[in-house]
Design an enzyme around this catalytic site. Structure first.
Site, PDB file in Angstrom:
ATOM      1  N   LYS A 136      -4.658  -3.034  11.314  1.00 53.20           N
ATOM      2  CA  LYS A 136      -3.935  -4.342  11.203  1.00 53.20           C
ATOM      3  C   LYS A 136      -4.791  -5.549  11.442  1.00 53.20           C
ATOM      4  O   LYS A 136      -4.525  -6.670  10.947  1.00 53.20           O
ATOM      5  CB  LYS A 136      -2.727  -4.510  12.336  1.00 53.20           C
ATOM      6  CG  LYS A 136      -1.594  -3.628  11.608  1.00 53.20           C
ATOM      7  CD  LYS A 136      -0.243  -4.185  12.228  1.00 53.20           C
ATOM      8  CE  LYS A 136       0.913  -3.378  11.577  1.00 53.20           C
ATOM      9  NZ  LYS A 136       2.162  -3.448  12.229  1.00 53.20           N
TER      10      LYS A 136
ATOM     11  N   LYS B 109       0.268   4.680   2.089  1.00 52.72           N
ATOM     12  CA  LYS B 109       1.551   4.605   2.604  1.00 52.72           C
ATOM     13  C   LYS B 109       2.348   3.547   2.118  1.00 52.72           C
ATOM     14  O   LYS B 109       1.981   2.530   1.766  1.00 52.72           O
ATOM     15  CB  LYS B 109       1.416   4.464   4.270  1.00 52.72           C
ATOM     16  CG  LYS B 109       2.392   4.940   5.045  1.00 52.72           C
ATOM     17  CD  LYS B 109       2.129   4.455   6.473  1.00 52.72           C
ATOM     18  CE  LYS B 109       2.052   3.232   7.038  1.00 52.72           C
ATOM     19  NZ  LYS B 109       2.094   2.700   8.354  1.00 52.72           N
TER      20      LYS B 109
ATOM     21  N   LYS C 120       5.694  -2.336   4.163  1.00 56.71           N
ATOM     22  CA  LYS C 120       6.366  -3.736   3.889  1.00 56.71           C
ATOM     23  C   LYS C 120       5.646  -4.448   3.795  1.00 56.71           C
ATOM     24  O   LYS C 120       5.849  -5.702   2.989  1.00 56.71           O
ATOM     25  CB  LYS C 120       7.110  -3.873   5.352  1.00 56.71           C
ATOM     26  CG  LYS C 120       8.179  -3.147   6.073  1.00 56.71           C
ATOM     27  CD  LYS C 120       8.315  -3.703   7.378  1.00 56.71           C
ATOM     28  CE  LYS C 120       9.518  -2.693   8.028  1.00 56.71           C
ATOM     29  NZ  LYS C 120       9.413  -2.854   9.646  1.00 56.71           N
TER      30      LYS C 120
END
Ligand code: TYM
Length: 354
Positions: A115, A217, A220
Site C-alpha cells: 500500500k 487479487k 476495491k
C-alpha cells in the site's frame, strides 16, 4: 481456572466497491458463523482513514458496508454490528499495542509495503500502525476466532504475537490481579489475559482473483471495474463481467489438477464452487471438458441468483439511513460495554491510576 469464551470478531473497511471477494472470503462466513457463535462484526472506519477519504463518501460507505452485512443475513439483534469509531477503546488499546509491538514486526507486513509503494516516507503513520489497531479490534473483545480472506493472515499472526508479548511482559501482574485465563499453546498450557486468536481462512474462495488477471487479487482499488463483481452490481452487469472475464482458450480440464498453471480458469471454478457451496472437484466433475462459452453462462446464472437479491436488499436498506444508523448506535453501545470492561482490566494491568 477459567477458559476463554469463544467469540467471533471480524471487520470490513468502508472504502467503497465492496466486491465478490469480500463477500465470499469474509461476509458469507460471518453469516454462517452466527448460528453457533456469539459474533461481533465491525465496519472499520478508523482503518479506512489510514489513506485519505472524502468525509461524505466515508459516511456513505459506512452505511453501505452495514447494509451489505444486513442484506447478507447478519442479525444485528442477536449479534453486534457497529462502526469502529463509536467505541474509542479500540484506539486506546491500539496505542497500548503500539508500545508492545516492535518496529521490526510492522516493517515486515507485506500489506504495508504494497500500500505504501515506493513513496514509503510519505505514507501515514496510521498506515504503518494499521495492524496494531486490527489486533486491538479483536482483543478489546478478547475475540478467539476471526473469519477473513487469505490476505489478512499475516496481520492475524501479528495479533497473536502482540497478545503473547503482552501476556508475557505482564504475566506476574496478570496473576497477581487474578485476571489470567488458561489456554493451550502447542503442547503446553499457559496463562494470559489475551487469547491467541485463531484465523478462520477456509473454503474455495479465500483469495478471489481479478476477472481481468488471474494473478492479481480482486480488489476495491483496481481501476478497472470489469476486474471485480461489485455487491451493488445489477444482474446485467454481473452477467456482462463474467462474459468478459479473461480465460485461456482450452476447455475446462477433466481433473482438478488440470487447473494448475491456469489461474483464470482456476479462479472461475473456485468462484462457482463457493457460490454453489460445492467443492472445486465437484465443479470439474460437472463441467470438465466443456468450453468457457458453456461454463460462463452457468456461472453468470448462479452469480445472479445468489448476488442480485443481496444487491436489491442493500439498495432498499441504503434508502433508509435512519434504520442503519440506529443499528450502528445500538451495536456501538453494546460493543462499548464489553470493550470498557477489557480496558478497565488493561489499565489495572499496566498500573494506570483510575
Ligand atoms: P478489507 O476491508 O480489505 O476486506 C474485508 C474482508 O474481505 C476479504 N477479502 C477477500 N477475500 C477473498 N478474496 C479477495 N479478493 C478478497 N479481498 C478482500 C479480506 O480478507 C477481509 O476478510 N484489515 C481488514 C479489516 C479489519 C479486520 C479487523 C479484519 C480491520 N480490523 C479485525 C478482521 C479482524 C481489511 O482491510 O479487510
Amino acid at each position: 481456572m477459567s477458559q476463554f469464551t469463544p467469540l467471533v470478531f471480524s471487520g470490513v473497511q468502508p472504502t467503497g466497491n465492496l466486491h465478490l471477494g469480500n463477500y465470499l472470503g469474509a461476509i458469507r462466513k460471518f453469516v454462517a458463523l452466527q448460528a453457533t457463535n456469539n459474533c461481533i462484526y465491525c465496519v472499520v472506519d478508523l482503518h479506512a482513514i489510514t489513506v485519505p477519504q472524502d468525509p461524505k463518501e466515508l459516511s456513505r460507505s459506512i452505511r453501505e458496508v452495514t447494509a451489505a452485512f444486513l442484506a447478507s443475513g447478519i442479525d444485528p439483534k442477536k449479534h453486534i454490528v457497529f462502526n469502529q469509531s463509536r467505541v474509542p477503546q479500540h484506539a486506546e488499546l491500539a496505542w497500548i499495542f503500539n508500545c508492545i509491538a516492535r518496529m521490526g514486526w510492522l516493517s515486515r507486513m507485506t500489506q504495508f509495503k504494497e500500500k505504501a509503494g515506493k513513496d514509503r516516507e510519505n505514507a501515514s503513520v496510521g498506515l504503518f500502525a494499521y495492524p496494531t489497531l486490527m489486533a486491538a479490534d479483536i482483543l478489546v473483545y478478547r475475540g478467539t476466532h476471526v473469519p477473513v480472506g487469505d490476505d489478512q493472515k499475516q496481520h492475524l499472526e501479528l495479533a497473536r504475537d502482540i497478545a503473547q508479548k503482552f501476556n508475557n511482559d505482564f504475566s506476574d501482574r496478570i496473576a497477581e490481579l487474578g485476571l489470567g485465563v488458561e489456554m493451550a499453546v502447542g503442547d503446553t498450557t499457559v496463562n494470559g489475559y489475551f487469547p491467541l486468536t485463531e484465523p478462520i481462512i477456509e473454503g474455495s474462495a479465500t483469495r478471489v482473483m481479478s476477472l481481468r488477471d488471474g494473478l492479481k487479487k480482486m480488489s476495491k482499488s483496481d481501476p478497472s471495474d470489469l476486474s471485480r463483481i461489485n455487491l451493488t452490481d445489477d444482474a446485467d452487469t454481473i452477467a456482462k463481467k463474467i462474459r468478459k472475464a479473461k480465460t485461456d482458450i482450452e476447455p475446462l480440464p477433466s481433473e482438478e489438477e488440470g487447473l494448475e498453471a491456469r489461474p483464470e480458469a482456476d479462479n472461475l471454478v473456485g468462484i462457482y464452487a463457493a457460490l454453489a457451496d460445492i467443492s472445486r472437484a465437484q465443479v470439474i466433475r460437472d463441467f470438465g471438458g466443456q468450453q468457457f462459452s458453456q461454463f460462463k453462462p452457468a456461472l453468470a446464472d448462479l452469480a445472479v441468483a445468489k448476488l442480485a437479491p443481496i444487491a436489491d436488499e442493500m439498495r432498499r436498506l441504503v434508502g433508509d439511513p435512519a434504520h442503519i444508523d440506529a443499528v450502528l448506535k445500538d451495536g456501538g453501545e453494546r460493543a462499548g460495554a464489553i470493550a470498557e470492561k477489557t480496558m478497565g482490566d488493561v489499565r489495572d494491568i499496566l498500573g494506570m491510576l483510575r
